[in-house]
Design a protein around this motif. Structure first.
Motif, PDB file in Angstrom:
ATOM      1  N   GLN A  98      11.405  12.658 -28.810  1.00 29.46           N
ATOM      2  CA  GLN A  98       9.965  13.324 -28.459  1.00 29.46           C
ATOM      3  C   GLN A  98       9.680  14.381 -29.524  1.00 29.46           C
ATOM      4  N   CYS A 131       5.810  15.180 -29.891  1.00 26.73           N
ATOM      5  CA  CYS A 131       5.251  14.817 -28.523  1.00 26.73           C
ATOM      6  C   CYS A 131       3.992  14.110 -28.761  1.00 26.73           C
ATOM      7  N   THR A 174       4.499  15.599 -21.622  1.00 31.03           N
ATOM      8  CA  THR A 174       4.839  15.948 -22.951  1.00 31.03           C
ATOM      9  C   THR A 174       3.871  15.653 -23.830  1.00 31.03           C
ATOM     10  N   GLN A 175       3.519  14.488 -23.784  1.00 32.72           N
ATOM     11  CA  GLN A 175       2.241  14.106 -24.708  1.00 32.72           C
ATOM     12  C   GLN A 175       0.923  15.155 -24.506  1.00 32.72           C
ATOM     13  N   VAL A 216       8.003  19.388 -25.434  1.00 29.85           N
ATOM     14  CA  VAL A 216       9.081  18.555 -24.484  1.00 29.85           C
ATOM     15  C   VAL A 216       9.404  19.144 -23.119  1.00 29.85           C
TER      16      VAL A 216
END
Length: 199
Positions: free
Chosen positions: A99, A104, A174-175, A180
């Protein structure tokens, strides 16, 4: 048309179409991508797309298979080592590092499709669910091995489901946050729980 009936060139063309469609659907969402978009991205004709796929639904099902395999391949070096706490922690670290490399962005390739299709495309929803079951089974295999050796109390089925659910929630957060930490916190909490059940 199944892959067994294709020539090497045909397999390569079909794969190019699926890879292009997967990337577009990952970036834009399933509903925003047309077959013309896929044709242009893959550098093929409309007749070539229809040679391999009857319609967008057929292509979507191939994309789900492709994304599921890509997710499994990405973790291939770790999924067969989830039978120790060290292996589980190494898997966690690899997921977090992946990630970071993606900054991310994008979330889970399977989950992004799942959220697009869950409420209006039962066939695709079931295909996504099948992909998740594959992933869950790989996690459960390691936990079951620990349990059989007497190194883990608790139900491996429940722990595998909880780990995958924590992972999915962590990936989404996280996105959204472009950080993260949600993934780290979600996985660490679950691994602490597994460690507490370890002997």
């Amino acid at each position: 048309m199944t892959a067994k009936r294709l020539t090497a060139k045909g397999e390569a063309t079909r794969r190019r179409i699926v890879v292009a469609a997967a990337q577009l659907m990952y970036e834009r969402g399933v509903t925003e991508v047309t077959l013309d978009d896929v044709r242009a991205a893959a550098g093929v004709s409309g007749s070539q797309i229809y040679h391999y796929f009857a319609d967008k639904q057929a292509l979507l099902m191939a994309v789900i298979d492709h994304q599921t395999q890509a997710v499994m391949d990405l973790q291939a070096g770790h999924l067969d080592r989830l039978d120790t706490m060290a292996g589980l922690r190494a898997w966690r670290d690899a997921l977090v590092e992946h990630q970071r490399r993606l900054q991310c962005r994008g979330g889970c390739p399977i989950g992004s499709i799942g959220s697009d299709v869950a409420e209006h495309n039962p066939q695709a929803r079931l295909a996504v669910a099948s992909g998740y079951l594959r992933w869950e089974a790989a996690i459960r295999s390691g936990l079951t091995a620990m349990h059989r050796r007497g190194h883990l109390a608790g139900d491996p089925d429940d722990l595998a489901l909880a780990l995958l659910t924590a992972l999915q929630g962590g990936l989404l957060m996280t996105q959204i946050h472009r950080n993260v930490r949600p993934l780290e916190v979600a996985l660490d909490a679950m691994l602490e729980h597994v460690a507490a059940l370890s002997r």
